[in-house]
Every structure is written in structure tokens, then in C-alpha cells.
Write a protein that holds these residues in place. Structure first.
Motif, PDB file in Angstrom:
ATOM      1  N   SER A   1      34.561  35.026  32.342  1.00 20.11           N
ATOM      2  CA  SER A   1      35.855  34.416  32.037  1.00 20.11           C
ATOM      3  C   SER A   1      36.882  35.477  31.627  1.00 20.11           C
ATOM      4  O   SER A   1      38.056  35.415  32.009  1.00 20.11           O
ATOM      5  CB  SER A   1      35.708  33.385  30.916  1.00 20.11           C
ATOM      6  N   THR A   2      36.424  36.460  30.865  1.00 20.86           N
ATOM      7  CA  THR A   2      37.329  37.537  30.435  1.00 20.86           C
ATOM      8  C   THR A   2      37.800  38.360  31.624  1.00 20.86           C
ATOM      9  O   THR A   2      38.988  38.691  31.745  1.00 20.86           O
ATOM     10  CB  THR A   2      36.628  38.436  29.412  1.00 20.86           C
ATOM     11  N   ALA A   3      36.850  38.700  32.522  1.00 26.59           N
ATOM     12  CA  ALA A   3      37.233  39.454  33.721  1.00 26.59           C
ATOM     13  C   ALA A   3      38.205  38.643  34.579  1.00 26.59           C
ATOM     14  O   ALA A   3      39.183  39.169  35.117  1.00 26.59           O
ATOM     15  CB  ALA A   3      35.994  39.836  34.520  1.00 26.59           C
ATOM     16  N   GLY A   4      37.959  37.354  34.695  1.00 27.35           N
ATOM     17  CA  GLY A   4      38.866  36.496  35.452  1.00 27.35           C
ATOM     18  C   GLY A   4      40.245  36.427  34.803  1.00 27.35           C
ATOM     19  O   GLY A   4      41.275  36.418  35.488  1.00 27.35           O
ATOM     20  N   HIS A   5      40.267  36.383  33.468  1.00 24.83           N
ATOM     21  CA  HIS A   5      41.534  36.375  32.734  1.00 24.83           C
ATOM     22  C   HIS A   5      42.309  37.665  32.986  1.00 24.83           C
ATOM     23  O   HIS A   5      43.544  37.656  33.158  1.00 24.83           O
ATOM     24  CB  HIS A   5      41.236  36.197  31.242  1.00 24.83           C
ATOM     25  N   ASN A   6      41.592  38.786  33.014  1.00 24.77           N
ATOM     26  CA  ASN A   6      42.230  40.070  33.309  1.00 24.77           C
ATOM     27  C   ASN A   6      42.853  40.056  34.704  1.00 24.77           C
ATOM     28  O   ASN A   6      43.995  40.490  34.899  1.00 24.77           O
ATOM     29  CB  ASN A   6      41.217  41.208  33.209  1.00 24.77           C
ATOM     30  N   ILE A   7      42.089  39.579  35.667  1.00 24.01           N
ATOM     31  CA  ILE A   7      42.587  39.553  37.043  1.00 24.01           C
ATOM     32  C   ILE A   7      43.801  38.639  37.158  1.00 24.01           C
ATOM     33  O   ILE A   7      44.782  38.955  37.826  1.00 24.01           O
ATOM     34  CB  ILE A   7      41.466  39.107  38.001  1.00 24.01           C
ATOM     35  N   ALA A   8      43.743  37.502  36.474  1.00 24.60           N
ATOM     36  CA  ALA A   8      44.856  36.544  36.546  1.00 24.60           C
ATOM     37  C   ALA A   8      46.138  37.132  35.969  1.00 24.60           C
ATOM     38  O   ALA A   8      47.242  36.771  36.389  1.00 24.60           O
ATOM     39  CB  ALA A   8      44.485  35.262  35.812  1.00 24.60           C
ATOM     40  N   ASN A   9      46.012  38.062  35.013  1.00 18.49           N
ATOM     41  CA  ASN A   9      47.185  38.608  34.334  1.00 18.49           C
ATOM     42  C   ASN A   9      47.497  40.039  34.741  1.00 18.49           C
ATOM     43  O   ASN A   9      48.207  40.749  34.012  1.00 18.49           O
ATOM     44  CB  ASN A   9      46.983  38.546  32.814  1.00 18.49           C
ATOM     45  N   VAL A  10      47.003  40.437  35.900  1.00 16.05           N
ATOM     46  CA  VAL A  10      47.215  41.820  36.326  1.00 16.05           C
ATOM     47  C   VAL A  10      48.706  42.149  36.427  1.00 16.05           C
ATOM     48  O   VAL A  10      49.115  43.290  36.223  1.00 16.05           O
ATOM     49  CB  VAL A  10      46.495  42.087  37.670  1.00 16.05           C
TER      50      VAL A  10
END
Length: 642
Positions: free
Chosen positions: A20-29
Motif C-alpha cells: 500500500s505504501t509503494a502504491g501510495h508513492n507511485i500515485a503521488n509521484v
């Protein structure tokens, strides 16, 4: 089996949170101000069994963000400086373009006036050259008005920029106070010490936005809330509270905007303490270059008017009258400070334009004494108990009222000169091309003495006295008398038995004129100085007017008019180049700081993709652990049933 199941479950949850954290990072790139987040894992406390300690799985200790305080502060600081320089550069380039443009500059128009004067000198009785001179003078004054108007418009725009910057500062400060409140609530949720990372990012983003408007100092409290200060420590945000700023009339002229806390009394001004950001750029430009240039252009106009008028009034026009001033211009401006308690009225007269300096002044009263401060270099140039002071060409008087201790007055000698310079002459016959005096040696003279055409250097208190007929009567080879023969029947001796040397000659003057007598006059020789009654073809005064092109008439008689203007343009160009160089350097520093911060805090999609694969595999493996635990448990149940 329960231990194995719990271990697998903890692993599954850890992998899920990491995914979820990695996905959050990608979403906010591409989200402004976002800092990369990481799930920080730690092993659970092991459990003791007979054979030793056995692990019990994994916990997610926290979700941390990649953040470097030093790099963030660097970006914030460089942003404030860059923003200020950008504003100053754009405004300085406007001034440079306005004053140095070859077609619209004052320099070619002034040269046009000089050329027209030379043309009149070549044909002093002709009407056409005189018409050209008046037209050129009008073009020059029109250009002064236009430049002053554009500089005034620029000042209005700068003040509007300050107003807009204050509004932005208040908006961002209000938003930051709300974020502080949310951080405070989040930090206390369930007694958790877990950081609200996205709120911290929003806090830092707002601080970054604030730094674009004004230089700020941020102090981060233990719970993550930000206290923000501007200037020399003036509070803007403290916890959940905002100290809003407002603009209002400045304490002297009321024409500029002062910045103060909302509700503070008029006369308070934080502007001198606000540096960095757009507001710092606007204030630095307005109170520095713009005020200086407006004063310089005014001084240029006052210098032209004074020099031309001084020479014009020493001449004779086509009607045989002493010349009148060619230009009119403004008086000095004086403003009392809003906080003054006394009622003293200050009067300022420009007594000597050539002694004026490129500066405004502040008159201060303290402990029974006045002091006159030159603001350009902070030098006190005159002191006294009053009521009059003199300095830099200014005569200052206190005609009425009583000052109070601490009272201050702003003096702007030439601020209005460019806007108010006008051509005063109406007809071409008013141009004083001729000298007012003529000289002659008596026909009966027997000596070898001669007399020059004479010059008028200063007019007497009663200007018409310069036209009084005077005779230089030699009473011997070495002495002479000066005699006023306005009434031939009742001559008046002005000087008696003045010494004369044939080898040195003599410069003789009275009533504002000077002549040079040379050679060896004899006893009884007479030289006459009187009104120029045949002046229509005389060009002596016009030649003197044209000679103003190289005469030093400004800054303590150290600069001629064209040289002064060239110096003003040069100063603006130097300042523009300095700011341009600083902008280039600051841009490089800001980009480096941003890159360094991005390396430390930014999202790298390649890394996040790798993390997705890694945590996906961990998630699958954790599920397999739980499946294995379930199969073992089912096997045990089967044995028990069998």
C-alpha cells in the motif's frame, strides 16, 4: 500451529502495508511537495520454548517519510532569495528600458535643446530658430512628464504587488494554522506516536509557498506543528493562531503602502524588516531603486530649469527687457510623521540647486536639537537648535509651531520636479539671446587701454540695476573711479581711487557684471558700461546658454547635465547587471538544492516497481505460510477425529 499462523498473518499484514505504501508513492509521484514513504519493519519479540527462543513474526513499526530537514530549509531559503531577485530584476529592467531607450530617452531631447540654442545663436534675430527652441523645450518637458507618469504607474503597480503578496501570505498562513491543528489532532489519535506524513508534507508545501512570498523562519515543535516568523522575528503563525498582516498608508506621504499586523495603529511599518520573497523584492525596489530614480529624474529636471533660467534671466530679449525664466518647476516636499506629537511646521526652500545631492532627507528633533539626515548614506549633514538649518543646497525653517521630542519629517527636494516642469515662455521674442550690457571706450581716450564686452555672472538684488550706466574713469595711469551716471547731472561715485596695473590689467565689476580692462589707459580716459540698446543681433547670452552643455551645474558643481544623466543611466545598468548575475547564480543554487532534496525525498518509479515485485512476492509467501499452517492444523484435526 497457532504460532505459525500468527507469524504468517503478521507477515501478510506487513507485506500488505508495504504494498500500500509503494502504491501510495507511485500515485503521488507528481504531487507537489510529496515525500517518499517507507514501511519500517521490525521483528516481534521472540517466544521461549524449551529448545530456545523462536521468532513470532514481524510488526510494521511505522510509516516513515524520506525527509532531510537541512535540504528542505535550503530549498526554502533559496526560494525566498530567488523570488525576491526575480521581482527586482523584472522591475529594474523596466526602469532601465524607460530611461536608456535611445528614441525615448531624455538625453537626445536635451541635446535637441542645445542644438536649437546654437541655431538661435547663429541667427539671434530670426523667428524660426526661436520657434524651434521653444518647441524643443516643450518636447523635453513633455518627456519629463511621461517618464514621471510611467514611474508613478510603476510605483502604483509595486504597491499593488505588495498588497497581493500580503493577501497570499495571509492565505498560506491561515492554511498552515489549519494544518497545524490537523497535525495536533492526528498526533494524539489513539495515543499513537505515528507521524501523519501527508500532513507533514502539506505543512512543508505551505512553508515553501510562503517562502515564495516572504522570507520565513520555521520552528518545528515536537508534535510536528510549525511556528513561523518573518522579518526579524515577527510571529506569523504560532500553533493554531495566525497573526494576520494588513497594508495601509505609510507614515509620511500616505502614497505608499506600509505593512503591519492587523489592527496596529497607522504609522507602524514592518516593511523595512521584510526580506525575501516577492514582498521583499517589491519593497527593496520601491524604497531603493524606484525612489532613487524618481529623485534623480526630478533632480535632472530641476538642474535643467535652474541652469537655463539662471542664464536666461541674465540676458536681454528682443524687446530690450531682461529675460524671464524659461522653465517653472516644483518646490521641495515636506511630510510630518504620523506619530509626531508636536505641531511644528517645517518649511524647506531649495536655495542652491547646484549643491543638491541625489537623496531625500529626514529632519529629526530630539533633546532640543534638530539634525538633518541624508538618507542616501545615513550621514548627518547639519545640526542645530533651530529654527533654521542649511545643508546640501536646502534652507530649512520652522516658521510656526513647537516640535516634540522624537518628531520626524521627510524632505523630498526634487520628487515632483519632473512632473511639474513647464515651459514658461509664451512668445519667441521672450528668448533672451543678447547680453544685457554693452561696453565702449570713449573716443577721446588717449591711452592704449581697452575694455572687454563684459559678462553678467549674477544679478543684483534689484535685477534692473544691472542695466544702470556706469563709467570707469581713470584718474591717473594707476587709479580709476567707478561712477553711476544714471542721472548725468548727478553722478554717484561707487568706487574711488581703485588701483590699476597696466601689466596685469583689472577685472572690474559692479551690479552683477564684470569687465576686463587691459593696456595702459591715461588720466582722463573713460570706459562706459551700460544697457545693450542694440541687442537684436547680439548672441552672447545665447552662446552662454548653449555652453551649459558642458558646464558643471549639479552635485556640488561637479557634474554637467548630460554627464549627470549618463551617470544615472550607468547606475541603473550596473544595478540591473548585478541583479541579473545574482539571479543566474541563485537559480543554479536553487536547482541544486531542489535536486538534492529530490534525491533524498522524491519518488523513483524504478525503485517503487522493484518494491512492488518484492512485497508482492513476500505477500504470496506469507499466504503460503498461512496455508501451510492451515493444512497442518487440518491434519491434526483429522487425526483427532480418526
Amino acid at each position: 500451529m497457532a504460532d505459525l499462523l500468527n507469524t504468517g498473518l503478521s507477515s501478510l499484514r506487513a507485506a500488505q502495508l508495504a504494498l500500500s505504501t509503494a502504491g501510495h508513492n507511485i500515485a503521488n509521484v507528481n504531487t507537489e511537495g510529496y515525500s517518499r514513504q517507507r514501511a519500517t519493519l521490525e521483528t516481534r519479540l521472540p517466544q521461549y520454548v524449551g529448545e530456545g527462543f523462536i521468532g513470532t513474526g514481524v510488526n510494521v513499526a511505522t510509516i516513515s517519510r524520506s525527509f532531510d530537514k537541512f535540504l528542505t530549509q535550503q530549498v526554502r531559503s533559496h526560494t525566498a532569495t530567488q523570488s525576491q531577485l526575480d521581482v527586482q530584476q523584472g522591475l529594474t529592467e523596466q526602469v532601465d528600458s524607460l530611461l536608456s531607450d535611445g528614441q525615448a530617452s531624455l538625453a537626445p531631447l536635451l541635446q535637441g535643446v542645445y542644438d536649437a540654442m546654437q541655431a538661435v545663436a547663429e541667427a539671434p534675430a530670426a523667428t524660426a530658430p526661436r520657434q524651434t527652441l521653444l518647441a524643443q523645450a516643450q518636447s523635453l518637458t513633455d518627456r519629463f512628464h511621461e517618464i514621471d507618469s510611467q514611474l508613478g504607474t510603476l510605483r502604483t503597480n509595486v504597491n499593488q504587488g505588495i498588497r497581493d503578496a500580503v493577501d497570499q501570505i495571509n492565505d498560506y498562513a491561515g492554511a498552515l494554522a489549519k494544518v497545524n491543528k490537523e497535525i495536533g489532532i492526528a498526533s494524539g489519535t489513539g495515543g499513537s506516536s505515528a507521524p501523519p506524513n501527508d500532513l507533514f508534507d502539506e505543512r512543508d508545501r505551505l512553508l515553501q509557498k510562503l517562502s515564495e512570498q516572504v522570507g520565513v523562519q520555521a520552528v518545528i515543535a515536537g508534535n510536528g506543528t510549525a511556528n513561523v516568523y518573518v522579518g526579524s522575528g515577527q510571529a506569523l503563525v504560532t500553533g493554531f493562531d495566525v497573526q494576520k498582516l494588513e497594508v495601509g498608508p505609510d507614515a509620511y506621504t500616505g502614497e505608499d503602502l506600509a505593512v503591519r499586523y492587523a489592527g496596529q495603529r497607522q504609522g507602524t511599518d514592518l516593511a523595512p524588516y521584510l526580506t525575501g520573497g516577492k514582498i521583499g523584492g517589491y519593497i527593496a525596489f520601491r524604497d531603493g531603486m524606484l525612489s532613487r530614480v524618481q529623485g534623480d529624474v526630478g533632480l535632472f529636471a530641476a538642474g535643467i530649469a535652474d541652469a537655463v533660467n539662471s542664464q536666461q534671466t541674465r540676458g536681454l530679449d528682443l524687446q530690450g527687457r531682461l529675460g524671464e525664466a524659461m522653465f517653472t518647476t516644483s518646490a521641495a516636499r515636506v511630510f510630518a510623521h504620523d506619530s509626531n506629537d508636536g505641531d511644528a511646521q517645517v518649511s524647506v526652500t531649495i536655495a542652491r540647486v547646484p549643491d543638491l545631492q541625489r537623496s531625500d532627507y529626514e529632519l529629526r528633533y530630539a533633546n532640543g536639537n534638530y539634525s538633518l539626515l541624508r538618507l542616501s548614506d545615513s550621514q548627518v549633514i547639519a545640526t542645530g537648535s533651530g529654527p533654521g538649518l542649511t545643508g546640501d543646497g536646502l534652507d530649512i525653517d520652522i516658521p510656526s509651531g513647537t516640535p516634540a521630542n522624537g518628531d520626524r519629517y521627510l524632505i523630498q527636494p526634487t520628487r515632483l520636479a519632473a512632473s511639474q516642469i513647464e515651459v514658461a515662455l509664451i512668445g519667441t521674442d521672450q528668448i533672451a539671446a543678447a547680453a544685457p550690457i554693452a561696453t565702449a571706450a570713449a573716443r577721446a581716450n588717449i591711452g592704449t587701454g581697452s575694455i572687454s564686452a563684459g559678462t553678467v555672472n549674477t544679478l543684483p538684488t534689484t535685477a534692473s540695476d544691472v542695466l544702470k550706466p556706469v563709467e570707469i574713469r581713470f584718474t591717473s595711469e594707476t587709479t580709476y573711479d567707478l561712477v553711476d551716471v544714471s542721472d548725468p547731472n548727478n553722478p554717484v561715485t561707487l568706487q574711488s581711487a581703485s588701483a590699476y596695473s597696466a601689466s596685469a590689467g583689472a577685472t572690474i565689476g559692479v551690479n552683477g557684471w564684470e569687465v576686463r580692462v587691459s593696456g595702459q589707459p591715461q588720466n582722463g580716459d573713460v570706459f562706459a558700461v551700460g544697457p545693450n540698446t542694440a541687442g537684436s543681433g547680439d548672441n552672447r547670452n545665447m552662446l552662454a546658454l548653449a555652453g551649459l552643455a558642458t558646464k558643471r551645474v549639479l552635485i556640488g558643481s561637479t557634474a554637467d547635465l548630460k554627464g549627470f544623466y549618463a551617470g544615472v543611466i550607468g547606475d541603473i545598468g550596473t544595478q540591473s547587471q548585478r541583479i541579473s548575475t545574482a539571479v543566474t547564480a541563485q537559480t543554479a543554487l536553487l536547482n541544486q538544492a531542489k535536486q538534492a532534496r529530490e534525491s533524498a525525498s522524491g519518488v523513483n518509479l524504478d525503485e517503487e516497481a522493484a518494491d512492488l515485485m518484492r512485497f508482492q512476492q513476500a505477500y504470496a509467501a506469507s499466504a503460503q505460510v498461512m496455508k501451510t499452517a492451515d493444512e497442518l492444523f487440518q491434519a491434526l484435526l483429522g487425526i483427532a477425529r480418526g
